[in-house]
Design an enzyme around this catalytic site. Structure first.
Site, PDB file in Angstrom:
ATOM      1  N   TYR A  23       0.377  -1.077   0.071  1.00  0.00           N
ATOM      2  CA  TYR A  23      -0.017  -0.130  -0.185  1.00  0.00           C
ATOM      3  C   TYR A  23       0.674   1.312   0.105  1.00  0.00           C
ATOM      4  CZ  TYR A  23      -3.564  -3.738   1.247  1.00  0.00           C
ATOM      5  OH  TYR A  23      -4.547  -4.738   1.137  1.00  0.00           O
ATOM      6  N   ASN A  45     -14.805  -1.132  -3.429  1.00  0.00           N
ATOM      7  CA  ASN A  45     -15.636  -2.196  -4.048  1.00  0.00           C
ATOM      8  C   ASN A  45     -14.972  -2.814  -4.654  1.00  0.00           C
ATOM      9  OD1 ASN A  45     -16.852  -1.887  -6.636  1.00  0.00           O
ATOM     10  ND2 ASN A  45     -15.803   0.066  -7.477  1.00  0.00           N
ATOM     11  N   CYS A  53      -5.887  -6.735  -7.086  1.00  0.00           N
ATOM     12  CA  CYS A  53      -5.757  -5.760  -5.796  1.00  0.00           C
ATOM     13  C   CYS A  53      -5.466  -7.032  -4.842  1.00  0.00           C
ATOM     14  CB  CYS A  53      -7.408  -5.470  -4.949  1.00  0.00           C
ATOM     15  SG  CYS A  53      -8.639  -6.491  -5.592  1.00  0.00           S
ATOM     16  N   HIS A  54      -5.391  -8.443  -4.870  1.00  0.00           N
ATOM     17  CA  HIS A  54      -4.834  -9.560  -4.680  1.00  0.00           C
ATOM     18  C   HIS A  54      -2.892  -9.111  -4.080  1.00  0.00           C
ATOM     19  CE1 HIS A  54      -5.182 -11.497  -8.643  1.00  0.00           C
ATOM     20  NE2 HIS A  54      -4.422 -11.741  -7.622  1.00  0.00           N
ATOM     21  N   GLU A  82      -0.468 -17.656  -8.984  1.00  0.00           N
ATOM     22  CA  GLU A  82       0.431 -16.355  -9.872  1.00  0.00           C
ATOM     23  C   GLU A  82       1.583 -17.507  -9.825  1.00  0.00           C
ATOM     24  OE1 GLU A  82      -1.211 -12.764  -9.637  1.00  0.00           O
ATOM     25  OE2 GLU A  82      -2.795 -12.668 -10.394  1.00  0.00           O
TER      26      GLU A  82
END
Length: 108
Positions: A23, A45, A53-54, A82
DNA sequence: AGCGTGACGAACT
DNA sequence: TAGTTCGCCACGC
């Protein structure tokens, strides 16, 4: 949907597969010092696969949180898919998989 | 215009 | 080492 969120999602989209970011890195990329604002924007959202976002985790190398289906468990699952494995709730070789938005022209 | 909240971070005790 | 507190910026009320 706010412009700030769009910037955040766009930043997440830059994260290469098999890598993760923090972040703080996203905040720096956006030019802000408030990781809270980034975390808030992301958690707002886009829990959908619409944005990776993971691939975003806190600086602690831990998984952090996830508002998507299954919560953190799904987040871990996606990362493993991944190639980013987790151990004890933390990322393996976190700093090696870490993507810090290495700008091609950061100081030119 | 001000206050509270939030997928974090760093410092302090 | 672990738990707690403040700060930080954006967003909603």
């Amino acid at each position: 949907m706010t412009p700030f969120q769009q910037e955040v999602y766009k930043a997440l989209d830059l994260i290469p597969k098999g890598c993760v970011t923090t972040y703080g890195a996203v905040a720096a990329y956006l030019g802000t010092k408030a990781v809270r604002a980034v975390g808030t924007a992301v958690g707002k959202n886009p829990n959908a696969p619409q944005v990776p976002c993971h691939r975003v985790v806190p600086l602690t190398g831990k998984i952090g949180n996830y508002s998507g289906q299954g919560g953190v468990a799904t987040k871990i699952r996606l990362l493993e898919e991944e190639g980013v494995f987790l151990k004890n709730g933390k990322v393996l070789d976190f700093e090696k998989c870490l993507f810090t938005f290495d700008h091609p022209t950061e100081h030119v």
